[in-house]
Design an enzyme around this catalytic site. Structure first.
Site, PDB file in Angstrom:
ATOM      1  N   ARG A  30       0.830  -1.206   0.000  1.00 37.49           N
ATOM      2  CA  ARG A  30       0.000   0.000   0.000  1.00 37.49           C
ATOM      3  C   ARG A  30       0.867   1.259   0.000  1.00 37.49           C
ATOM      4  O   ARG A  30       1.935   1.293   0.599  1.00 37.49           O
ATOM      5  CB  ARG A  30      -0.952  -0.010   1.189  1.00 37.49           C
ATOM      6  CG  ARG A  30      -0.354   0.364   2.528  1.00 37.49           C
ATOM      7  CD  ARG A  30      -1.389   0.142   3.639  1.00 37.49           C
ATOM      8  NE  ARG A  30      -1.029   0.776   4.898  1.00 37.49           N
ATOM      9  CZ  ARG A  30      -0.190   0.274   5.782  1.00 37.49           C
ATOM     10  NH1 ARG A  30       0.413  -0.881   5.538  1.00 37.49           N
ATOM     11  NH2 ARG A  30       0.062   0.908   6.910  1.00 37.49           N
ATOM     12  N   CYS A  51      24.178  18.165  29.298  1.00 34.98           N
ATOM     13  CA  CYS A  51      23.493  16.890  29.562  1.00 34.98           C
ATOM     14  C   CYS A  51      23.514  16.589  31.055  1.00 34.98           C
ATOM     15  O   CYS A  51      24.587  16.534  31.672  1.00 34.98           O
ATOM     16  CB  CYS A  51      24.172  15.756  28.783  1.00 34.98           C
ATOM     17  SG  CYS A  51      23.624  14.102  29.265  1.00 34.98           S
ATOM     18  N   CYS A  54      25.642  13.357  32.005  1.00 34.11           N
ATOM     19  CA  CYS A  54      27.102  13.307  31.848  1.00 34.11           C
ATOM     20  C   CYS A  54      27.770  13.526  33.205  1.00 34.11           C
ATOM     21  O   CYS A  54      27.258  14.269  34.057  1.00 34.11           O
ATOM     22  CB  CYS A  54      27.558  14.380  30.851  1.00 34.11           C
ATOM     23  SG  CYS A  54      27.405  13.882  29.116  1.00 34.11           S
ATOM     24  N   ASP A  77      15.173  11.336  39.883  1.00 33.98           N
ATOM     25  CA  ASP A  77      14.764  12.600  40.500  1.00 33.98           C
ATOM     26  C   ASP A  77      13.270  12.873  40.321  1.00 33.98           C
ATOM     27  O   ASP A  77      12.687  13.675  41.065  1.00 33.98           O
ATOM     28  CB  ASP A  77      15.558  13.767  39.898  1.00 33.98           C
ATOM     29  CG  ASP A  77      17.055  13.627  40.128  1.00 33.98           C
ATOM     30  OD1 ASP A  77      17.434  13.137  41.209  1.00 33.98           O
ATOM     31  OD2 ASP A  77      17.838  13.976  39.225  1.00 33.98           O
ATOM     32  N   HIS A 116      28.908  10.260  26.389  1.00 35.46           N
ATOM     33  CA  HIS A 116      27.622  10.738  25.900  1.00 35.46           C
ATOM     34  C   HIS A 116      27.273  10.169  24.531  1.00 35.46           C
ATOM     35  O   HIS A 116      26.090  10.032  24.186  1.00 35.46           O
ATOM     36  CB  HIS A 116      27.656  12.275  25.834  1.00 35.46           C
ATOM     37  CG  HIS A 116      26.348  12.910  25.483  1.00 35.46           C
ATOM     38  ND1 HIS A 116      25.299  12.967  26.369  1.00 35.46           N
ATOM     39  CD2 HIS A 116      25.924  13.525  24.338  1.00 35.46           C
ATOM     40  CE1 HIS A 116      24.275  13.604  25.795  1.00 35.46           C
ATOM     41  NE2 HIS A 116      24.631  13.944  24.569  1.00 35.46           N
ATOM     42  N   ASN A 156      14.538   2.866  26.976  1.00 30.13           N
ATOM     43  CA  ASN A 156      13.891   3.514  25.841  1.00 30.13           C
ATOM     44  C   ASN A 156      14.980   4.227  25.049  1.00 30.13           C
ATOM     45  O   ASN A 156      15.602   5.169  25.556  1.00 30.13           O
ATOM     46  CB  ASN A 156      12.849   4.536  26.302  1.00 30.13           C
ATOM     47  CG  ASN A 156      11.678   3.885  26.992  1.00 30.13           C
ATOM     48  OD1 ASN A 156      11.238   2.805  26.597  1.00 30.13           O
ATOM     49  ND2 ASN A 156      11.152   4.523  28.021  1.00 30.13           N
ATOM     50  N   SER A 164      14.052  10.963  27.071  1.00 30.34           N
ATOM     51  CA  SER A 164      14.172  12.398  27.314  1.00 30.34           C
ATOM     52  C   SER A 164      15.608  12.889  27.204  1.00 30.34           C
ATOM     53  O   SER A 164      15.856  14.094  27.275  1.00 30.34           O
ATOM     54  CB  SER A 164      13.626  12.736  28.710  1.00 30.34           C
ATOM     55  OG  SER A 164      14.350  12.025  29.707  1.00 30.34           O
ATOM     56  N   HIS A 167      21.828  10.494  26.212  1.00 28.45           N
ATOM     57  CA  HIS A 167      22.924   9.803  26.904  1.00 28.45           C
ATOM     58  C   HIS A 167      22.535   8.331  27.104  1.00 28.45           C
ATOM     59  O   HIS A 167      21.390   8.040  27.471  1.00 28.45           O
ATOM     60  CB  HIS A 167      23.188  10.466  28.258  1.00 28.45           C
ATOM     61  CG  HIS A 167      24.485  10.068  28.884  1.00 28.45           C
ATOM     62  ND1 HIS A 167      25.607  10.851  28.830  1.00 28.45           N
ATOM     63  CD2 HIS A 167      24.855   8.945  29.561  1.00 28.45           C
ATOM     64  CE1 HIS A 167      26.600  10.252  29.460  1.00 28.45           C
ATOM     65  NE2 HIS A 167      26.166   9.081  29.906  1.00 28.45           N
ATOM     66  N   HIS A 169      21.415   5.267  28.591  1.00 23.72           N
ATOM     67  CA  HIS A 169      20.919   4.949  29.928  1.00 23.72           C
ATOM     68  C   HIS A 169      19.637   4.131  29.842  1.00 23.72           C
ATOM     69  O   HIS A 169      18.964   4.094  28.812  1.00 23.72           O
ATOM     70  CB  HIS A 169      20.643   6.224  30.729  1.00 23.72           C
ATOM     71  CG  HIS A 169      19.417   6.972  30.298  1.00 23.72           C
ATOM     72  ND1 HIS A 169      19.371   7.724  29.138  1.00 23.72           N
ATOM     73  CD2 HIS A 169      18.172   7.074  30.859  1.00 23.72           C
ATOM     74  CE1 HIS A 169      18.173   8.267  29.009  1.00 23.72           C
ATOM     75  NE2 HIS A 169      17.416   7.882  30.042  1.00 23.72           N
ATOM     76  N   GLN A 171      16.382   2.377  32.723  1.00 26.82           N
ATOM     77  CA  GLN A 171      15.700   2.630  33.993  1.00 26.82           C
ATOM     78  C   GLN A 171      15.371   1.327  34.699  1.00 26.82           C
ATOM     79  O   GLN A 171      15.385   0.246  34.101  1.00 26.82           O
ATOM     80  CB  GLN A 171      14.421   3.428  33.765  1.00 26.82           C
ATOM     81  CG  GLN A 171      14.641   4.816  33.199  1.00 26.82           C
ATOM     82  CD  GLN A 171      13.343   5.589  33.112  1.00 26.82           C
ATOM     83  OE1 GLN A 171      12.641   5.789  34.113  1.00 26.82           O
ATOM     84  NE2 GLN A 171      13.000   6.033  31.915  1.00 26.82           N
ATOM     85  N   HIS A 284      12.714  -9.525  31.263  1.00 29.56           N
ATOM     86  CA  HIS A 284      11.622 -10.167  31.983  1.00 29.56           C
ATOM     87  C   HIS A 284      12.138 -11.357  32.778  1.00 29.56           C
ATOM     88  O   HIS A 284      12.066 -12.505  32.330  1.00 29.56           O
ATOM     89  CB  HIS A 284      10.508 -10.597  31.017  1.00 29.56           C
ATOM     90  CG  HIS A 284       9.455  -9.557  30.828  1.00 29.56           C
ATOM     91  ND1 HIS A 284       8.396  -9.695  29.962  1.00 29.56           N
ATOM     92  CD2 HIS A 284       9.296  -8.345  31.425  1.00 29.56           C
ATOM     93  CE1 HIS A 284       7.641  -8.615  30.029  1.00 29.56           C
ATOM     94  NE2 HIS A 284       8.171  -7.784  30.898  1.00 29.56           N
TER      95      HIS A 284
END
Length: 346
Positions: A30, A51, A54, A77, A116, A156, A164, A167, A169, A171, A284
């Site tokens: 398509r 950053c 950093c 934070d 970085h 992510n 966001s 750098h 990283h 979580q 997982h």
């Protein structure tokens, strides 16, 4: 792949989550006149004074980041979960419809490297092994707490996936409750063990290895495949070759091999459309709720959004939101694309 499924709409069952995905391979033809994204460029600076991740820089909340030289962990934070959240529950109207309860937890940021400009795709295997070791240490520490029943480690990558900061990283969110995706996978694996007296993902790994058509990368300890039931275009799952439920149960060799296959998958992704490839990646392990989990097999998910090019992404809208997940390119063709990209990544 079954010949009739190569060009015809069909459904595929995901036994891990006990749900179906619609596959529509004919839709790859398509035309596209929808939204396109800006092609991502490589980060050039080894150190960015603006950053907040950093080494030595002040973060948005006013705390100064340590001058770290390797993998670095700190309390988020702007955490989504807080350890001091009061425990409460409510059922407004007493009909079981308006339920709420307090949810406590711990959120941490894990910087993979002080540089970085690096990503997992650009880091060396020993550097990624250091990240794997920290993941294991964090899970071991938080998993023993009475107020933690699951430790979700994830990354992510890229602004398209909501990162966001560029750098390198990830979580960690450690929560009192077990997240819905894990609850779903837990139920699927328990059902399979009960019915078949076998571990679902162990049997699946053996089957994928025997067929070979969806394998992207492999080494002595792990297999990376585009799952038969994949929803995202270039989705990948990493599976151990032996039954192991947590990172703590990895041998020294398996930790290094896990680092190696993480590098292989991420480096391959960057070659698909010759761009830094966005994705959400998550580990997982079994829940740390104090129960035995013989049904659980450790695995890692990669969910990248790109579909046709560096600027065209997959959108989960319409039928996907209201009906069921749907994909255009088959998992087999996606795996072949990734295998060809892996040759360029060598």
């Amino acid at each position: 792949m079954i010949p009739l499924a190569q060009q015809n709409p069909h459904r595929r069952f995901n036994p891990l989550k006990r749900e179906w995905v619609l596959v529509s391979p004919h839709r790859t033809q398509r035309p596209w006149q929808g939204q396109t994204e800006t092609k991502t460029t490589e980060v050039a600076l080894t150190y960015d004074p603006t950053c907040y991740l950093c080494p030595g820089n002040v973060r948005a909340g006013g705390v100064r980041t340590d001058k770290y030289i390797s993998t670095y962990v700190f309390e988020n934070d702007f955490a989504a979960l807080k350890p001091d959240t009061p425990q409460f529950s409510s059922d407004e109207g007493s009909k079981g419809l308006l339920l709420a309860e307090g949810e406590s937890g711990v959120c941490r940021v894990i910087c993979f490297s002080p540089r970085h400009d690096l990503t997992l795709a650009k880091m060396s295997v020993p550097e990624i092994r250091a990240v794997v070791d920290v993941w294991s240490e964090q899970y071991a520490e938080l998993g023993t707490r009475d107020d933690v029943n699951y430790v979700q480690i994830f990354e992510n990558r890229g602004a398209m996936m909501g990162a966001s900061n560029p750098h390198p990283h990830g979580q960690l969110w450690a929560s009192r409750s077990i997240p819905d995706e894990v609850v779903s996978e837990l139920a699927g694996q328990r059902e399979y063990l009960t019915k078949n007296n076998a571990v679902l993902l162990c049997e699946y790994q053996k089957l994928e290895e025997s067929l070979g058509e969806r394998i992207v990368s492999q080494n002595e300890s792990f297999l990376a495949v585009v799952p038969f039931w994949a929803v995202w275009p270039f989705e990948v799952m990493i599976l151990p070759r032996r039954h192991v439920s947590t990172l703590q149960a990895f041998t020294d060799t398996e930790r290094s091999d896990f680092a190696a296959i993480l590098h292989a998958v991420t480096a391959t992704y960057d070659q698909v459309f010759d761009t830094p490839f966005p994705y959400s990646m998550g580990l997982h392990p079994a829940p740390c709720d104090g129960e035995e989990h013989p049904e659980w097999q450790f695995h890692a998910h990669f969910y990248p959004p790109l579909l046709r090019s560096a600027t065209i992404r997959k959108f989960m809208v319409g039928y996907e939101l209201l009906g069921s997940p749907q994909r255009d390119i088959t998992p087999e063709s996606a795996a072949e694309t990734l295998r060809q990209a892996s040759l360029r990544a060598l």
